[in-house]
Design an enzyme around this catalytic site. Structure first.
Site, PDB file in Angstrom:
ATOM      1  CB  CYS A  90      -0.944  -0.021   1.198  1.00  0.00           C
ATOM      2  SG  CYS A  90      -0.151  -0.411   2.754  1.00  0.00           S
TER       3      CYS A  90
HETATM    4  N1  LIG Z   1      -4.332  -4.304   4.860  1.00  0.00           N
HETATM    5  C1  LIG Z   1      -3.793  -3.623   3.876  1.00  0.00           C
HETATM    6  O1  LIG Z   1      -4.058  -2.415   3.700  1.00  0.00           O
HETATM    7  C2  LIG Z   1      -2.834  -4.283   2.942  1.00  0.00           C
HETATM    8  C3  LIG Z   1      -2.418  -5.591   3.134  1.00  0.00           C
HETATM    9  N2  LIG Z   1      -1.511  -6.143   2.261  1.00  0.00           N
HETATM   10  C4  LIG Z   1      -1.063  -7.527   2.429  1.00  0.00           C
HETATM   11  O2  LIG Z   1      -2.135  -8.386   2.032  1.00  0.00           O
HETATM   12  C5  LIG Z   1      -2.115  -9.578   2.802  1.00  0.00           C
HETATM   13  C6  LIG Z   1      -3.445  -9.700   3.522  1.00  0.00           C
HETATM   14  O3  LIG Z   1      -3.531  -8.579   4.349  1.00  0.00           O
HETATM   15  P1  LIG Z   1      -4.822  -8.308   5.248  1.00  0.00           P
HETATM   16  O4  LIG Z   1      -6.027  -8.781   4.550  1.00  0.00           O
HETATM   17  O5  LIG Z   1      -4.749  -6.901   5.696  1.00  0.00           O
HETATM   18  O6  LIG Z   1      -4.526  -9.266   6.477  1.00  0.00           O
HETATM   19  P2  LIG Z   1      -5.563  -9.885   7.512  1.00  0.00           P
HETATM   20  O7  LIG Z   1      -4.803 -10.146   8.746  1.00  0.00           O
HETATM   21  O8  LIG Z   1      -6.764  -9.016   7.581  1.00  0.00           O
HETATM   22  O9  LIG Z   1      -5.978 -11.275   6.828  1.00  0.00           O
HETATM   23  C7  LIG Z   1      -5.047 -12.295   6.644  1.00  0.00           C
HETATM   24  C8  LIG Z   1      -5.770 -13.494   6.121  1.00  0.00           C
HETATM   25  O10 LIG Z   1      -4.876 -14.594   5.979  1.00  0.00           O
HETATM   26  C9  LIG Z   1      -5.473 -15.769   6.549  1.00  0.00           C
HETATM   27  N3  LIG Z   1      -4.400 -16.636   7.048  1.00  0.00           N
HETATM   28  C10 LIG Z   1      -3.657 -16.453   8.164  1.00  0.00           C
HETATM   29  N4  LIG Z   1      -2.789 -17.476   8.308  1.00  0.00           N
HETATM   30  C11 LIG Z   1      -3.010 -18.320   7.256  1.00  0.00           C
HETATM   31  C12 LIG Z   1      -2.443 -19.551   6.840  1.00  0.00           C
HETATM   32  N5  LIG Z   1      -1.465 -20.115   7.537  1.00  0.00           N
HETATM   33  N6  LIG Z   1      -2.895 -20.123   5.696  1.00  0.00           N
HETATM   34  C13 LIG Z   1      -3.890 -19.527   4.974  1.00  0.00           C
HETATM   35  N7  LIG Z   1      -4.470 -18.367   5.319  1.00  0.00           N
HETATM   36  C14 LIG Z   1      -4.033 -17.769   6.446  1.00  0.00           C
HETATM   37  C15 LIG Z   1      -6.372 -15.259   7.669  1.00  0.00           C
HETATM   38  O11 LIG Z   1      -7.462 -15.932   8.061  1.00  0.00           O
HETATM   39  P3  LIG Z   1      -7.969 -17.409   8.108  1.00  0.00           P
HETATM   40  O12 LIG Z   1      -7.677 -17.773   9.501  1.00  0.00           O
HETATM   41  O13 LIG Z   1      -9.426 -17.329   7.788  1.00  0.00           O
HETATM   42  O14 LIG Z   1      -7.212 -18.196   7.103  1.00  0.00           O
HETATM   43  C16 LIG Z   1      -6.888 -13.935   7.032  1.00  0.00           C
HETATM   44  O15 LIG Z   1      -7.996 -14.257   6.243  1.00  0.00           O
HETATM   45  C17 LIG Z   1      -0.927  -9.445   3.757  1.00  0.00           C
HETATM   46  O16 LIG Z   1       0.208 -10.043   3.215  1.00  0.00           O
HETATM   47  C18 LIG Z   1      -0.728  -7.938   3.839  1.00  0.00           C
HETATM   48  O17 LIG Z   1       0.575  -7.630   4.208  1.00  0.00           O
HETATM   49  C19 LIG Z   1      -1.027  -5.476   1.176  1.00  0.00           C
HETATM   50  C20 LIG Z   1      -1.434  -4.194   0.948  1.00  0.00           C
HETATM   51  C21 LIG Z   1      -2.339  -3.508   1.805  1.00  0.00           C
HETATM   52  C1  LIG Z   2      -0.682   0.302   9.483  1.00  0.00           C
HETATM   53  C2  LIG Z   2       0.218  -0.881   9.217  1.00  0.00           C
HETATM   54  O1  LIG Z   2       0.618  -1.585  10.115  1.00  0.00           O
HETATM   55  N1  LIG Z   2       0.513  -1.147   7.949  1.00  0.00           N
HETATM   56  C3  LIG Z   2       1.342  -2.275   7.588  1.00  0.00           C
HETATM   57  C4  LIG Z   2       1.271  -2.418   6.102  1.00  0.00           C
HETATM   58  C5  LIG Z   2       1.232  -3.862   5.761  1.00  0.00           C
HETATM   59  C6  LIG Z   2       1.167  -4.094   4.338  1.00  0.00           C
HETATM   60  O2  LIG Z   2       0.606  -3.418   3.556  1.00  0.00           O
HETATM   61  O3  LIG Z   2       1.792  -5.174   4.035  1.00  0.00           O
HETATM   62  P1  LIG Z   2       2.667  -5.550   2.853  1.00  0.00           P
HETATM   63  O4  LIG Z   2       4.001  -5.591   3.390  1.00  0.00           O
HETATM   64  O5  LIG Z   2       2.113  -6.834   2.376  1.00  0.00           O
HETATM   65  O6  LIG Z   2       2.473  -4.474   1.823  1.00  0.00           O
HETATM   66  C7  LIG Z   2       2.799  -2.074   8.002  1.00  0.00           C
HETATM   67  O7  LIG Z   2       3.203  -0.931   8.136  1.00  0.00           O
HETATM   68  O8  LIG Z   2       3.499  -3.092   8.113  1.00  0.00           O
END
Ligand SMILES: NC(=O)C1=CN([C@@H]2O[C@H](COP(=O)(O)OP(=O)(O)OC[C@H]3O[C@@H](n4cnc5c(N)ncnc54)[C@H](OP(=O)(O)O)[C@@H]3O)[C@@H](O)[C@H]2O)C=CC1
Ligand SMILES: CC(=O)N[C@@H](CCC(=O)OP(=O)(O)O)C(=O)O
Length: 349
Positions: free
Chosen positions: A153
């Protein structure tokens, strides 16, 4: 009638996964055929997410690559860093197309990955194979790809804000300072941040100073554009709001350009790209103006007194910063119209 492309989402109970489900409801060429959870397999999605009642008539599936290959053509891995590193090789081995939302496959150098992410790097072959899906900059590479690493992000907002000026040679690559702010959904649902409201509300907190895992990701992309190594000063701060990223980028100008010249440069660079909007002179974007949408809005302030340009770039971390850009990458990968499923205008106020 042409069969729709079948999509599976791993991490369906996370913020990124739930956002993918929301956006894909409007996609004319893709249908969700499997929503996957490692901890809630067998449960109905709406049990944990009542707002999704009626959206998915099948229960959550477990994490099984072979079963996914029978149910889907493309998998979105909306899973934590470290989880994707293990899961994605299995998905690719099943012949699935994969769009990974984690940071596990963005860095080409495994040693650098281990230095910043503090766990073992995925296989070097897969790091090389992954296409970094910053759509407006590397979209041409995505079109041929079967495995896309979706940008982070903070990097998405930062790179869309800096790359046109860097590529034009208007800013000094050695002078870059980025001040990045995020809403709390950026940390994901599975982190402790979501339980300490009293400590987040009415607070503004810097974290991971000089240690953020997005530093090498941003430097890698900027270095490719500049044709030389680039190092940045990058600060991240948590803001008590749900969604939103603001990257405020500071750079020394290599000439005495004014604001309008930057505006013209960026409008030209992003011509034809539907999801980058360039603000007029003296108007700087706010995160609420892109909330719920796939837009990245960018504004400028040139300062002849200091010879610096300030570039303000905002996105919704869950849309353009994650699920929206992932769907944009699906569209490019499949040779579809880039905007399919992403037509939503920002939710305002
Ligand atoms: N939040 C954001 O703004 C952004 C996030 N990201 C990245 O996207 C990815 C998802 O982020 P986000 O949705 O925020 O994270 P969350 O913590 O909200 O969700 C993570 C998901 O992964 C699942 N999970 C956890 N462990 C396992 C496992 N061992 N096997 C399979 N599934 C698993 C979890 O639930 P369940 O137990 O149901 O499987 C959950 O559904 C991360 O890598 C994050 O860094 C990237 C850009 C922006
Ligand atoms: C507020 C906050 O904690 N933000 C996360 C962003 C995680 C994320 O976007 O993860 P990726 O590394 O998959 O892009 C952080 O700073 O680590």
């Amino acid at each position: 009638m042409e069969r729709k492309t079948r999509v599976a989402i791993v991490g369906s109970t996370g913020y990124g996964g739930v956002e993918l489900i929301r956006l894909l409801q409007n996609h004319p060429k893709a249908e969700i055929t499997s929503v996957i959870s490692s901890s809630s397999a067998g449960a109905a999605l709406e049990e944990g997410f009542p707002h999704l009642t009626g959206v998915m008539d099948r229960p959550l599936d477990g994490v099984n690559a072979e079963e996914m290959a029978q149910r889907a053509d493309v998998v979105f891995a909306a899973t934590p860093s470290g989880v994707s590193a293990k899961l994605v090789p299995e998905l690719l081995a099943e012949g699935l197309k994969v769009i990974d939302l984690s940071g596990d496959f963005r860095l080409k150098d495994g040693a650098e990955y281990e230095q910043w992410y503090k766990h073992p790097a995925p296989p070097a072959k897969l790091l090389e194979q992954a296409v970094y899906g910053l759509c407006e900059v590397f979209g041409d590479r995505v079109k041929e790809a079967g495995f896309i690493s979706n940008p982070g992000c903070y990097p998405t907002a930062t790179l869309l804000g800096l790359i046109p000026a860097l590529q034009a040679g208007w800013i000094d690559p050695g002078s870059l300072i980025i001040d990045a702010k995020s809403g709390v959904s950026g940390a994901g649902r599975g982190t402790s941040l979501q339980v300490h409201y009293a400590e987040i509300n009415e607070n503004f907190k810097a974290y991971k100073l000089n240690k953020h895992q997005h530093i090498p990701e941003i430097e890698q992309a900027l270095g490719e554009i500049a044709g030389e190594p680039v190092t940045i000063t990058f600060t991240t701060q948590l803001v008590p709001m749900t969604r939103g990223i603001m990257a405020t980028c500071y750079a020394k100008m290599k000439g005495n350009y004014n604001e309008q010249e930057f505006i013209d440069l960026y409008r030209n660079y992003y011509t034809g790209r539907p999801y980058v909007r360039i603000r007029g002179a003296g108007i700087w974007p706010a995160t609420k103006e892109v909330a719920g949408s796939n837009y990245c809005d960018i504004g400028f302030a040139a300062d002849p007194r200091t010879g610096r340009i300030t570039i303000v770039s905002v996105i919704d971390n869950l849309v353009k910063g994650a699920a929206g850009q992932a769907i944009q990458n699906l569209n490019l990968m499949m040779g579809w119209e880039e905007t399919l499923g992403l037509g939503c205008t920002p939710v305002y106020p």
